[in-house]
Design a protein around this motif. Structure first.
Motif, PDB file in Angstrom:
ATOM      1  N   GLY A 118      48.264  41.356  43.589  1.00 40.75           N
ATOM      2  CA  GLY A 118      48.239  42.350  44.648  1.00 40.75           C
ATOM      3  C   GLY A 118      49.422  42.228  45.589  1.00 40.75           C
ATOM      4  N   GLY A 119      49.779  40.994  45.949  1.00 38.17           N
ATOM      5  CA  GLY A 119      50.920  40.804  46.833  1.00 38.17           C
ATOM      6  C   GLY A 119      52.230  41.211  46.202  1.00 38.17           C
ATOM      7  N   ALA A 120      52.312  41.102  44.876  1.00 33.74           N
ATOM      8  CA  ALA A 120      53.556  41.420  44.162  1.00 33.74           C
ATOM      9  C   ALA A 120      53.575  42.836  43.611  1.00 33.74           C
ATOM     10  CB  ALA A 120      53.753  40.418  43.020  1.00 33.74           C
ATOM     11  N   SER A 121      52.619  43.686  44.005  1.00 31.76           N
ATOM     12  CA  SER A 121      52.517  45.028  43.426  1.00 31.76           C
ATOM     13  C   SER A 121      53.603  45.981  43.914  1.00 31.76           C
ATOM     14  CB  SER A 121      51.139  45.625  43.730  1.00 31.76           C
ATOM     15  OG  SER A 121      50.918  45.699  45.121  1.00 31.76           O
ATOM     16  N   GLY A 122      54.323  45.600  44.971  1.00 31.67           N
ATOM     17  CA  GLY A 122      55.415  46.439  45.457  1.00 31.67           C
ATOM     18  C   GLY A 122      54.903  47.781  45.956  1.00 31.67           C
ATOM     19  N   THR A 123      55.554  48.863  45.543  1.00 27.89           N
ATOM     20  CA  THR A 123      55.162  50.213  45.970  1.00 27.89           C
ATOM     21  C   THR A 123      54.302  50.928  44.931  1.00 27.89           C
ATOM     22  OG1 THR A 123      57.222  51.101  45.045  1.00 27.89           O
ATOM     23  CG2 THR A 123      57.240  50.460  47.383  1.00 27.89           C
ATOM     24  N   ASN A 124      53.815  50.185  43.944  1.00 26.69           N
ATOM     25  CA  ASN A 124      53.005  50.762  42.875  1.00 26.69           C
ATOM     26  C   ASN A 124      51.533  50.794  43.311  1.00 26.69           C
ATOM     27  OD1 ASN A 124      51.591  51.367  40.487  1.00 26.69           O
ATOM     28  ND2 ASN A 124      53.156  50.401  39.218  1.00 26.69           N
ATOM     29  N   TYR A 125      51.044  51.961  43.690  1.00 24.91           N
ATOM     30  CA  TYR A 125      49.662  52.097  44.176  1.00 24.91           C
ATOM     31  C   TYR A 125      48.654  51.732  43.091  1.00 24.91           C
ATOM     32  CZ  TYR A 125      45.368  54.383  45.800  1.00 24.91           C
ATOM     33  OH  TYR A 125      44.077  54.648  46.163  1.00 24.91           O
ATOM     34  N   LYS A 126      48.869  52.184  41.861  1.00 27.57           N
ATOM     35  CA  LYS A 126      47.923  51.908  40.780  1.00 27.57           C
ATOM     36  C   LYS A 126      47.843  50.409  40.475  1.00 27.57           C
ATOM     37  CE  LYS A 126      48.097  56.390  38.437  1.00 27.57           C
ATOM     38  NZ  LYS A 126      48.384  57.106  37.158  1.00 27.57           N
ATOM     39  N   SER A 127      48.990  49.721  40.573  1.00 26.52           N
ATOM     40  CA  SER A 127      48.989  48.276  40.348  1.00 26.52           C
ATOM     41  C   SER A 127      48.135  47.572  41.404  1.00 26.52           C
ATOM     42  CB  SER A 127      50.418  47.741  40.374  1.00 26.52           C
ATOM     43  OG  SER A 127      50.430  46.338  40.209  1.00 26.52           O
ATOM     44  N   LEU A 128      48.298  47.971  42.662  1.00 24.18           N
ATOM     45  CA  LEU A 128      47.482  47.379  43.728  1.00 24.18           C
ATOM     46  C   LEU A 128      46.012  47.726  43.537  1.00 24.18           C
ATOM     47  CD1 LEU A 128      47.270  45.846  46.399  1.00 24.18           C
ATOM     48  CD2 LEU A 128      47.738  47.998  47.595  1.00 24.18           C
ATOM     49  N   LEU A 129      45.729  48.949  43.082  1.00 29.37           N
ATOM     50  CA  LEU A 129      44.347  49.363  42.852  1.00 29.37           C
ATOM     51  C   LEU A 129      43.676  48.481  41.804  1.00 29.37           C
ATOM     52  CD1 LEU A 129      42.105  51.458  43.424  1.00 29.37           C
ATOM     53  CD2 LEU A 129      43.069  52.846  41.578  1.00 29.37           C
ATOM     54  N   TRP A 130      44.359  48.217  40.689  1.00 32.27           N
ATOM     55  CA  TRP A 130      43.781  47.372  39.647  1.00 32.27           C
ATOM     56  C   TRP A 130      43.672  45.911  40.097  1.00 32.27           C
ATOM     57  CZ3 TRP A 130      40.887  48.615  35.788  1.00 32.27           C
ATOM     58  CH2 TRP A 130      40.983  49.891  35.240  1.00 32.27           C
ATOM     59  N   ALA A 131      44.612  45.462  40.905  1.00 30.64           N
ATOM     60  CA  ALA A 131      44.496  44.109  41.464  1.00 30.64           C
ATOM     61  C   ALA A 131      43.245  44.002  42.330  1.00 30.64           C
ATOM     62  CB  ALA A 131      45.742  43.762  42.277  1.00 30.64           C
ATOM     63  N   ARG A 132      42.949  45.060  43.078  1.00 29.82           N
ATOM     64  CA  ARG A 132      41.748  45.056  43.904  1.00 29.82           C
ATOM     65  C   ARG A 132      40.481  45.058  43.044  1.00 29.82           C
ATOM     66  NH1 ARG A 132      40.800  43.587  48.585  1.00 29.82           N
ATOM     67  NH2 ARG A 132      39.648  45.405  49.331  1.00 29.82           N
ATOM     68  N   VAL A 133      40.504  45.777  41.929  1.00 31.55           N
ATOM     69  CA  VAL A 133      39.345  45.782  41.031  1.00 31.55           C
ATOM     70  C   VAL A 133      39.096  44.377  40.481  1.00 31.55           C
ATOM     71  CG1 VAL A 133      38.432  46.658  38.851  1.00 31.55           C
ATOM     72  CG2 VAL A 133      39.586  48.220  40.431  1.00 31.55           C
ATOM     73  N   ILE A 134      40.164  43.702  40.033  1.00 27.34           N
ATOM     74  CA  ILE A 134      40.005  42.344  39.494  1.00 27.34           C
ATOM     75  C   ILE A 134      39.569  41.381  40.586  1.00 27.34           C
ATOM     76  CG2 ILE A 134      41.170  40.467  38.267  1.00 27.34           C
ATOM     77  CD1 ILE A 134      40.693  43.022  36.639  1.00 27.34           C
ATOM     78  N   GLN A 135      40.049  41.592  41.814  1.00 29.16           N
ATOM     79  CA  GLN A 135      39.543  40.785  42.928  1.00 29.16           C
ATOM     80  C   GLN A 135      38.033  40.955  43.067  1.00 29.16           C
ATOM     81  OE1 GLN A 135      41.886  41.936  46.402  1.00 29.16           O
ATOM     82  NE2 GLN A 135      42.866  39.933  46.412  1.00 29.16           N
ATOM     83  N   GLY A 136      37.546  42.172  42.879  1.00 27.68           N
ATOM     84  CA  GLY A 136      36.108  42.404  42.942  1.00 27.68           C
ATOM     85  C   GLY A 136      35.350  41.662  41.858  1.00 27.68           C
ATOM     86  N   VAL A 137      35.920  41.632  40.661  1.00 30.25           N
ATOM     87  CA  VAL A 137      35.303  40.878  39.568  1.00 30.25           C
ATOM     88  C   VAL A 137      35.240  39.390  39.915  1.00 30.25           C
ATOM     89  CG1 VAL A 137      35.512  40.239  37.140  1.00 30.25           C
ATOM     90  CG2 VAL A 137      36.035  42.576  37.850  1.00 30.25           C
ATOM     91  N   GLY A 138      36.315  38.857  40.503  1.00 24.59           N
ATOM     92  CA  GLY A 138      36.318  37.452  40.901  1.00 24.59           C
ATOM     93  C   GLY A 138      35.346  37.150  42.024  1.00 24.59           C
ATOM     94  N   LEU A 139      35.129  38.116  42.897  1.00 18.72           N
ATOM     95  CA  LEU A 139      34.193  37.923  44.004  1.00 18.72           C
ATOM     96  C   LEU A 139      32.745  37.913  43.541  1.00 18.72           C
ATOM     97  CD1 LEU A 139      33.289  37.976  47.017  1.00 18.72           C
ATOM     98  CD2 LEU A 139      33.706  40.448  46.984  1.00 18.72           C
TER      99      LEU A 139
END
Length: 536
Positions: free
Chosen positions: A75-96
């Motif tokens: 998520g921190g390295a997603s840059g300006t890619n919104y979809k990349s940050l979105l999927w990072a957030r989904v995987i964060q949810g799986v880890g939570l």
């Protein structure tokens, strides 16, 4: 680690405006970064809770920590890619998901009934307290280091916790003899069998006596197999587990905890949504958590505009009230949980009923609903009321939320610990999917209906939900509370018992078709046909 995991859901709460400008997206799309994250938690709960039931909880705590480290760095390295940050957030949810779904069940594994009140409050404080303290820090981190570092710091601290979990968090689930699970079977384990079980056994014995072989000389072959297998089922107990070495306890897996089918366990929570206790717990806990997420989503929009024009730092500081409310809520819940239960036990002539835990909902009704009404009224006119009163009522709402969360969790663990894992799965799914739905509509509701009308509706709905606790507590004229619980659990528990009995008889009779059908999970549909086939 629960505290670190709890920071994930509100990680973007104070950064709404910053991220909207950075990604050139509207507020709803920013809210969906949290919404899809919550959706990931809910979907992962199906698989993780079933896995915990079969193989224990330790491997899931390890997996969740690893996923949090990876997704946070992503998520921190997603840059300006919104979809990349979105999927990072989904995987964060799986880890939570393991930390949100299994910590309360682990408390039930580790402590006796009279010891769970304060421990349950502490475990929930780790989750909710961390969630409300996060925006206070994130606003300042974003202003000083950039929003990316809110993700990087989570990855760093979660990575530091990974060896701690590996070396110092053992497995809490074990195979135990049924008679040791005194809070699974309640009074049946102390006083024999319940009236319902006794009635079933009498009718079952009568049916057995009336079923004869074609020549009338004796029981059928099925009766013999059924009787033998039932006797083995009721009287055989698993051996006392041998204490393993410390090195072996470090393995992620140390054997199955149940012989039940994994895929059937994934589907098992669905019918439990119709269980009165589970449905009540979902509403009491899930709706208040949803309203809290709703406030968190719209808070930035309320304070960033006129007349206050807060930035992300001061908006983050507005969560101080919520954090204080969480602390006070858990202190109050911890004090009231066991005290009120002991008081009710004395008034009930020394007999404990899990329904005594529902008394805590009175505090949720008074404190939480006042918070919702008050926040809507004061946030609607910031010029008159300023920033303090909305923050004060936000704290009250959070207090009500955590009291309700403790009450519902304690009741589920005490009254239905045999299905506690599936019950917490239902709670996990409901509250996250409900919150996910609210993120789609939050800003539209405020724009179309206004702040005060929206929150008056929300608060009134919550009052009705709290009043649903009355029929949960009211004793029946024909059955005491513990028999009502036996009745609601009866079908679920009896089908599981009968499935094992028929499966054993089918194996003895070498009926491969019935064995395959039962092992595939078609228990209800094949039970009667299996019964007739084996008898014939």
């Amino acid at each position: 680690m629960s505290v670190i995991a709890a920071t994930l859901s509100p990680l973007l709460a104070a950064n709404t405006l910053t991220l909207a400008l950075y990604f050139e997206r509207d507020f709803t799309q920013m809210a969906l970064l949290t919404g899809y994250h919550l959706c990931g938690v809910g979907v992962a709960g199906f698989f993780f809770v079933a896995s915990a039931r079969v193989w224990g909880k330790r491997h899931l705590f390890l997996l969740g920590t690893i996923l949090i480290v990876i997704s946070s760095a992503w998520g921190g390295a997603s840059g300006t890619n919104y979809k990349s940050l979105l999927w990072a957030r989904v995987i964060q949810g799986v880890g939570l998901a393991p930390f949100e779904a299994l910590v309360n069940a682990a408390v039930g594994d580790l402590y006796f009934v009279h010891e769970r009140g304060k421990r349950m409050a502490v475990s929930n404080l780790a989750l909710f307290g961390g969630a409300f303290f996060t925006p206070i820090l994130v606003g300042k981190i974003t202003d000083t280091l950039g929003w990316q570092w809110s993700f990087y710091l989570v990855a760093i601290f979660a990575g530091a916790m990974l060896p701690v979990i590996f070396f110092f968090v053992p497995e809490t689930a074990f195979r135990r003899a049924e008679y040791l699970n005194t809070d699974f079977t309640g009074e049946r384990s102390l006083e024999g069998k319940s009236q319902l079980d006794t009635a079933w056994e009498m009718s079952h014995s009568e049916n057995t006596r009336t079923r004869r072989s074609p020549d009338g000389s004796g029981p059928t072959s099925f009766d013999k197999h059924h009787g033998d297998s039932e006797a083995r089922h009721l009287h055989s107990q698993p051996p006392i587990p041998v204490k393993v070495s410390y090195a072996r306890s470090l393995l992620p897996f140390n054997g199955r905890k149940t012989d039940e089918n994994f895929f059937k366990l994934i589907l098992r929570p669905f019918p439990l949504f119709l269980h009165p206790a589970i449905l009540w717990a979902c509403l009491i806990q899930g709706t208040m958590i949803g309203w809290t997420v709703f406030i968190g989503v719209v808070l930035a929009a309320i304070y960033l505009g006129p007349p206050l024009f807060f930035n992300e730092v001061t908006t983050g500081y507005m969560y101080t009230g919520a954090f204080v409310g969480a602390i006070l809520g858990f202190l109050l819940a911890g004090l009231l949980a066991d005290w009120s239960t002991n008081l009710m036990i004395r008034r009930n002539k020394g007999v404990y009923e899990p329904e005594f835990r529902i008394v805590l909902v009175i505090a949720q009704l008074v404190i939480g609903c006042i918070g919702l009404y008050g926040f809507g009224i004061t946030a609607n006119d910031l010029t008159q009321y300023g920033w303090f009163l909305p923050d004060f009522f936000f704290a009250l709402e959070v207090m009500g939320m955590v009291i309700g969360a403790v009450a519902s969790a304690l009741y589920i663990v005490d009254a239905h610990r045999e299905i506690a894992v599936e019950a917490f799965t239902c709670l996990l799914i409901f509250k996250n999917m409900f919150s996910f739905g609210l993120t789609w509509s939050a800003y539209d509701w405020l724009v179309q209906a206004g702040i005060i009308k929206t929150f008056l509706w929300i608060a009134s709905i919550q009052v009705v939900i709290c009043l649903l606790s009355i029929p949960m507590c009211k004793p029946s004229y024909t059955l005491p509370n513990h028999e009502i619980r036996v009745l609601t659990d009866y079908t679920f528990r009896h089908f599981r018992k009968e499935e094992q009995i028929v499966l054993s008889a089918a194996r003895s009779a070498k009926d491969d078709a019935t064995v395959v059908a039962l092992e595939d999970g078609h228990m209800v549909l094949t039970f009667m046909s299996a019964y007739d086939a084996l008898e014939g």
